[in-house]
Scaffold this active site. Structure first.
Site, PDB file in Angstrom:
ATOM      1  N   CYS A  86       0.834  -1.199   0.000  1.00 21.75           N
ATOM      2  CA  CYS A  86       0.000   0.000   0.000  1.00 21.75           C
ATOM      3  C   CYS A  86       0.871   1.252   0.000  1.00 21.75           C
ATOM      4  CB  CYS A  86      -0.973  -0.051   1.184  1.00 21.75           C
ATOM      5  SG  CYS A  86      -2.372   1.093   1.041  1.00 21.75           S
ATOM      6  N   HIS A 195      -3.177  -5.837   1.285  1.00 23.67           N
ATOM      7  CA  HIS A 195      -2.409  -6.007   2.523  1.00 23.67           C
ATOM      8  C   HIS A 195      -2.307  -7.480   2.937  1.00 23.67           C
ATOM      9  CE1 HIS A 195      -2.200  -1.752   4.091  1.00 23.67           C
ATOM     10  NE2 HIS A 195      -3.102  -1.609   3.130  1.00 23.67           N
ATOM     11  N   GLU A 197      -0.441  -8.823   5.089  1.00 22.30           N
ATOM     12  CA  GLU A 197      -0.214  -8.998   6.533  1.00 22.30           C
ATOM     13  C   GLU A 197      -1.518  -9.149   7.307  1.00 22.30           C
ATOM     14  OE1 GLU A 197      -0.633  -4.478   6.204  1.00 22.30           O
ATOM     15  OE2 GLU A 197      -0.105  -6.194   4.945  1.00 22.30           O
TER      16      GLU A 197
END
Length: 227
Positions: A86, A195, A197
């Site tokens: 991002c 994302h 994660e």
């Protein structure tokens, strides 16, 4: 156990999530501050999401000049694996480690949703554990995620297999050619807007597809050691 650095800029908000993801993947997270002038011998670097320096000027434009990025740029050019997520993707583009730029979503609103992607290239450090054509679901949340580049750059990215991930089931931000993530020619630097994660645990994730990024890194690093 590999040591993976996670950079924190003023305004980063997903740095701790990235550190947690590194730990869940079985690696050692190493916190790197934007003012550091050393990468502390890490095996890879993650530039996390957020709003570095408040997104003043342009997203990632100020972070590009922080002391730690001088080290990241030099190391990336020598082959160090770097993942920009991002805002981290925006920083990589501003640093010219990746081509193109990220602009305001064409829908003019912040988009937050579970996003389906297709893996287009497995010839990178961060995607080699996936299968070409595999469909994955990764959390997406951005306001300035529209990837743009000049026609020659887009043609080169497409022609040289440097588009790593592509949006499916609708383009959420107006990115050219539905591009969600790209790599440099060497394959060690990858940037994407979604994302990974946030896709590491069953309790909080619609999928565990984020683990594939770390499995890819582990496969690469293991090959380097054994090779």
């Amino acid at each position: 156990m590999s040591r993976i650095g996670v950079v924190t800029f003023p305004g980063s908000l997903d740095d701790h999530d990235a550190q947690r993801a590194v730990k869940l993947a079985g690696h050692e997270p190493v916190a790197l501050w934007h003012a550091h002038e050393s990468l502390q011998g890490v095996d890879a670097v993650i530039l996390p999401g957020g709003f570095s320096y408040g997104d003043y000027l342009r997203c990632g434009a100020i972070a590009r000049f922080s002391p730690i990025m001088t080290e990241v740029i030099a190391a990336a050019n020598q082959g160090l694996p770097v993942l920009g997520i991002c805002n981290g993707f925006q920083v990589l583009c501003e640093s010219h480690l990746l081509p193109g730029a990220l602009i305001r979503n064409d829908v003019r609103t912040f988009v937050c949703r579970d996003q389906k992607l297709r893996v287009e290239s497995v010839d990178t450090v961060w995607s080699c554990a996936f299968d070409a054509g595999q469909e994955i679901t990764i959390v997406l949340k951005n306001g300035e995620g529209g990837f743009v580049a000049d026609p020659d750059t887009i043609a080169r990215l497409e022609g040289e297999n440097q588009v790593v991930f592509r949006y499916l089931d609708g383009n959420p931000n107006g990115s050219m050619n539905d591009i969600a993530g790209i790599t440099n020619a060497r394959g060690n630097v990858v940037g994407l807007m979604p994302h990974p994660e946030h896709n590491m645990e069953e309790l909080t994730s619609p999928s565990l597809d984020g683990r594939g990024f770390f499995a890819s890194l582990e496969r690469f690093l293991s090959a380097v050691v054994t090779g």
